[in-house]
Design a protein around this motif. Structure first.
Motif, PDB file in Angstrom:
ATOM      1  N   ILE A  22     -50.275  -7.122  29.281  1.00  0.00           N
ATOM      2  CA  ILE A  22     -50.597  -6.883  30.684  1.00  0.00           C
ATOM      3  C   ILE A  22     -51.633  -7.886  31.185  1.00  0.00           C
ATOM      4  CG2 ILE A  22     -51.855  -5.251  32.161  1.00  0.00           C
ATOM      5  CD1 ILE A  22     -50.219  -3.029  30.809  1.00  0.00           C
ATOM      6  N   GLY A  23     -52.671  -8.125  30.390  1.00  0.00           N
ATOM      7  CA  GLY A  23     -53.667  -9.115  30.786  1.00  0.00           C
ATOM      8  C   GLY A  23     -53.079 -10.503  30.880  1.00  0.00           C
ATOM      9  N   LEU A  24     -52.168 -10.809  29.980  1.00  0.00           N
ATOM     10  CA  LEU A  24     -51.534 -12.129  29.975  1.00  0.00           C
ATOM     11  C   LEU A  24     -50.697 -12.349  31.222  1.00  0.00           C
ATOM     12  CD1 LEU A  24     -51.027 -14.727  28.405  1.00  0.00           C
ATOM     13  CD2 LEU A  24     -49.227 -13.552  27.131  1.00  0.00           C
ATOM     14  N   PHE A 153     -52.640 -20.148  25.727  1.00  0.00           N
ATOM     15  CA  PHE A 153     -51.405 -20.326  24.971  1.00  0.00           C
ATOM     16  C   PHE A 153     -50.194 -20.208  25.893  1.00  0.00           C
ATOM     17  CE2 PHE A 153     -47.815 -18.471  22.640  1.00  0.00           C
ATOM     18  CZ  PHE A 153     -47.604 -19.472  21.695  1.00  0.00           C
ATOM     19  N   GLY A 154     -50.208 -19.197  26.763  1.00  0.00           N
ATOM     20  CA  GLY A 154     -49.102 -19.024  27.693  1.00  0.00           C
ATOM     21  C   GLY A 154     -48.973 -20.192  28.654  1.00  0.00           C
ATOM     22  N   THR A 155     -50.112 -20.692  29.112  1.00  0.00           N
ATOM     23  CA  THR A 155     -50.095 -21.853  30.007  1.00  0.00           C
ATOM     24  C   THR A 155     -49.520 -23.074  29.292  1.00  0.00           C
ATOM     25  OG1 THR A 155     -52.017 -21.009  31.204  1.00  0.00           O
ATOM     26  CG2 THR A 155     -51.512 -23.350  31.446  1.00  0.00           C
ATOM     27  N   ALA A 156     -49.961 -23.304  28.051  1.00  0.00           N
ATOM     28  CA  ALA A 156     -49.437 -24.437  27.279  1.00  0.00           C
ATOM     29  C   ALA A 156     -47.934 -24.295  27.049  1.00  0.00           C
ATOM     30  CB  ALA A 156     -50.172 -24.540  25.948  1.00  0.00           C
ATOM     31  N   LEU A 157     -47.498 -23.069  26.731  1.00  0.00           N
ATOM     32  CA  LEU A 157     -46.064 -22.823  26.530  1.00  0.00           C
ATOM     33  C   LEU A 157     -45.287 -23.128  27.797  1.00  0.00           C
ATOM     34  CD1 LEU A 157     -43.857 -21.624  24.616  1.00  0.00           C
ATOM     35  CD2 LEU A 157     -44.342 -19.408  25.672  1.00  0.00           C
ATOM     36  N   GLY A 158     -45.814 -22.659  28.934  1.00  0.00           N
ATOM     37  CA  GLY A 158     -45.141 -22.903  30.200  1.00  0.00           C
ATOM     38  C   GLY A 158     -45.100 -24.371  30.578  1.00  0.00           C
ATOM     39  N   GLN A 159     -46.171 -25.091  30.264  1.00  0.00           N
ATOM     40  CA  GLN A 159     -46.209 -26.510  30.604  1.00  0.00           C
ATOM     41  C   GLN A 159     -45.288 -27.336  29.710  1.00  0.00           C
ATOM     42  OE1 GLN A 159     -50.417 -27.223  30.313  1.00  0.00           O
ATOM     43  NE2 GLN A 159     -50.826 -26.592  32.430  1.00  0.00           N
ATOM     44  N   GLN A 160     -45.116 -26.901  28.454  1.00  0.00           N
ATOM     45  CA  GLN A 160     -44.271 -27.654  27.518  1.00  0.00           C
ATOM     46  C   GLN A 160     -42.794 -27.308  27.665  1.00  0.00           C
ATOM     47  OE1 GLN A 160     -45.322 -30.143  25.424  1.00  0.00           O
ATOM     48  NE2 GLN A 160     -47.299 -29.899  26.457  1.00  0.00           N
ATOM     49  N   LEU A 161     -42.499 -26.030  27.869  1.00  0.00           N
ATOM     50  CA  LEU A 161     -41.103 -25.573  27.882  1.00  0.00           C
ATOM     51  C   LEU A 161     -40.641 -25.090  29.254  1.00  0.00           C
ATOM     52  CD1 LEU A 161     -41.051 -23.571  24.510  1.00  0.00           C
ATOM     53  CD2 LEU A 161     -40.400 -25.957  24.905  1.00  0.00           C
ATOM     54  N   GLY A 162     -41.520 -25.174  30.247  1.00  0.00           N
ATOM     55  CA  GLY A 162     -41.157 -24.679  31.579  1.00  0.00           C
ATOM     56  C   GLY A 162     -41.785 -23.316  31.829  1.00  0.00           C
ATOM     57  N   PHE A 167     -42.947 -16.412  30.892  1.00  0.00           N
ATOM     58  CA  PHE A 167     -42.567 -15.037  31.215  1.00  0.00           C
ATOM     59  C   PHE A 167     -41.667 -14.432  30.142  1.00  0.00           C
ATOM     60  CE2 PHE A 167     -43.772 -16.583  35.463  1.00  0.00           C
ATOM     61  CZ  PHE A 167     -44.654 -15.578  35.818  1.00  0.00           C
ATOM     62  N   TRP A 168     -40.803 -15.252  29.532  1.00  0.00           N
ATOM     63  CA  TRP A 168     -40.001 -14.746  28.418  1.00  0.00           C
ATOM     64  C   TRP A 168     -40.904 -14.365  27.246  1.00  0.00           C
ATOM     65  CZ3 TRP A 168     -35.596 -12.654  28.715  1.00  0.00           C
ATOM     66  CH2 TRP A 168     -34.600 -13.114  29.572  1.00  0.00           C
ATOM     67  N   GLY A 169     -41.926 -15.183  26.997  1.00  0.00           N
ATOM     68  CA  GLY A 169     -42.865 -14.865  25.923  1.00  0.00           C
ATOM     69  C   GLY A 169     -43.582 -13.549  26.169  1.00  0.00           C
ATOM     70  N   ILE A 170     -43.993 -13.311  27.421  1.00  0.00           N
ATOM     71  CA  ILE A 170     -44.672 -12.060  27.759  1.00  0.00           C
ATOM     72  C   ILE A 170     -43.713 -10.880  27.601  1.00  0.00           C
ATOM     73  CG2 ILE A 170     -45.796 -10.772  29.607  1.00  0.00           C
ATOM     74  CD1 ILE A 170     -46.743 -13.511  30.700  1.00  0.00           C
ATOM     75  N   ALA A 171     -42.445 -11.075  28.001  1.00  0.00           N
ATOM     76  CA  ALA A 171     -41.456 -10.003  27.847  1.00  0.00           C
ATOM     77  C   ALA A 171     -41.273  -9.637  26.378  1.00  0.00           C
ATOM     78  CB  ALA A 171     -40.125 -10.430  28.468  1.00  0.00           C
ATOM     79  N   ILE A 172     -41.288 -10.630  25.505  1.00  0.00           N
ATOM     80  CA  ILE A 172     -41.151 -10.366  24.059  1.00  0.00           C
ATOM     81  C   ILE A 172     -42.358  -9.583  23.552  1.00  0.00           C
ATOM     82  CG2 ILE A 172     -41.106 -11.463  21.788  1.00  0.00           C
ATOM     83  CD1 ILE A 172     -39.443 -13.721  23.111  1.00  0.00           C
ATOM     84  N   ILE A 173     -43.568  -9.974  23.987  1.00  0.00           N
ATOM     85  CA  ILE A 173     -44.772  -9.225  23.609  1.00  0.00           C
ATOM     86  C   ILE A 173     -44.655  -7.778  24.077  1.00  0.00           C
ATOM     87  CG2 ILE A 173     -47.258  -8.991  24.043  1.00  0.00           C
ATOM     88  CD1 ILE A 173     -47.358 -12.067  24.181  1.00  0.00           C
ATOM     89  N   GLY A 174     -44.161  -7.593  25.300  1.00  0.00           N
ATOM     90  CA  GLY A 174     -43.973  -6.239  25.817  1.00  0.00           C
ATOM     91  C   GLY A 174     -42.981  -5.448  24.981  1.00  0.00           C
TER      92      GLY A 174
END
Length: 403
Positions: A22-24, A153-162, A167-174
């Motif tokens: 949720i914080g992410l 980490f999420g920002t880096a993921l988004g910048q590298q992979l779009g 958001f897919w990463g956050i959905a997996i965490i959820g």
């Protein structure tokens, strides 16, 4: 470790992981505004509404979602909320345009306040009463770590992979959190909120509103500096932009330590800890206003700001559960909304001060003013409680709202 204790730790871990996700999802967008704007053909200011819209939806959704689920078992409500949270992030990840992305953000945000209101009640119920603030602090560690580890980490993921990958990463965490909640958080007979009438009835008490006001003002004080921390460190303290992530890690270590310390102290003496943490956070802001002029002292105070500010979190949460103990779910969720209102107000006042030419340190002094006001309201709340404790039981029964 006994099996029962291990299961409690897994249950707290499941709640903390949900808080982490949720914080992410709340803050990861801040680091993706540029890619989002370019991909969806909107301006940076329009993309920035994804942050504002989320915060507003948290404030609105917290009481509404909790009220809608008052008759449901709390574990069932957590499962529903986390399922909606996953759906909102999947919708955001697949959004073909800005409108659908905003819709996904709103769906996720509607679950935020209710989860962060019901979750601490569940966490406190997992342990003995004298350890409940520590249990709440452990759950809230997920939220604090999301700001330190998750968002970069999420920002880096988004910048590298779009940006969609974030958001897919956050959905997996959820999804992992949902599975853990189902597996480890216990269902208890009768573990539901009160009737909606009972839940609303606690808001007839002035004491509940005093406590919510303390949360709003105290957290607004903490975020007055946090909101503008990056420009203060680079433009006032003289740090290079490349040093900011490392300073934020230092800040994160402080907030994690402060959160856990606040929970431990609150279990020993709640009201003295309430006063003490507000005083410490306010004093830290006042010192930072001067220390920010020098790099070394600024770096030290970054840690102190995190520790002092986030020590208040479990204290505020425990306090609202105490004053609304007959029906804490809705009050706890509104308290989560009060955190977000405090953030919005301090950011707004700070922005006005900067735009008015008062400089980047002006928001810090606004934080000091908010902290002193929070302390005054907390003192009034404590005084009212002491007066109530001296009243005859017949008067107390007459004053208590009926179910």
């Amino acid at each position: 470790m006994p099996a029962s204790k291990r299961r409690r730790m897994f249950a707290l871990g499941a709640l903390a992981l949900g808080a982490f996700g949720i914080g992410l999802t709340e803050f990861v967008v801040v680091g993706l505004l540029g890619p989002l704007g370019d991909d969806l053909n909107v301006s940076i200011s329009t993309a920035g509404l994804l942050v504002t819209g989320y915060a507003a939806s948290v404030a609105i959704g917290a009481p509404l979602m909790t009220a809608a689920g008052t008759r449901l078992p709390r574990k069932t409500m957590l499962v529903i909320l986390m399922s909606l949270f996953i759906a909102g992030n999947v919708l955001a990840a697949e959004a073909p345009d800005y409108g659908v992305l905003m819709t996904g953000r709103v769906v996720s945000a509607l679950c935020h306040g209710a989860f962060m209101g019901i979750g601490p009640i569940m966490a406190a119920g997992l342990v003995a009463p004298e350890r409940r603030s520590r249990a709440i602090a452990l759950m809230m560690t997920g939220l604090t770590l999301s700001n330190v580890v998750g968002v970069p980490f999420g920002t880096a993921l988004g910048q590298q992979l779009g940006w969609r990958a974030a958001f897919w990463g956050i959905a997996i965490i959820g999804a992992v959190s949902l599975a853990a909640i189902i597996a480890f958080v216990p269902s208890r007979p009768g573990d539901t909120g009160g009737s909606l009438r009972t839940e609303l009835g606690v808001f007839r008490r002035p004491q509940v509103w005093r406590v919510l006001t303390v949360t709003m003002l105290g957290w607004g004080a903490a975020y007055a500096a946090i909101t503008f921390l990056e420009p203060i460190l680079t433009r006032v303290s003289g740090f290079d932009t490349a040093a900011v992530p490392w300073l934020l890690i230092l800040f994160g270590i402080g907030l994690t330590c402060g959160n856990l310390l606040g929970g431990r102290l609150a279990d020993r003496a709640l009201m003295p800890t309430l006063y003490g943490t507000i005083i410490a956070a306010t004093a830290a802001l006042a010192v930072f206003a001067f220390a920010a002029q020098y790099a070394v002292s600024a770096a030290i105070m970054v840690f102190v700001l995190g520790a002092a500010g986030f020590a208040m979190v479990p204290v505020f949460q425990t306090r609202v559960m105490d004053v609304a103990k007959e029906a804490p779910a809705l009050a706890s969720s509104v308290n989560a909304a009060a955190f977000n209102v405090g953030i919005a107000l301090s950011a707004w006042f700070g922005g006005l001060a900067i735009d008015g030419g008062l400089g980047l340190i002006a928001p810090v002094w606004i934080g000091v003013a908010l902290g002193l006001t929070a302390l005054a309201v907390a003192a009034a709340s404590g005084a009212a409680e002491r007066r109530t404790a001296g009243r005859p039981s017949s008067e107390l029964a007459a004053a208590r709202p009926s179910a």
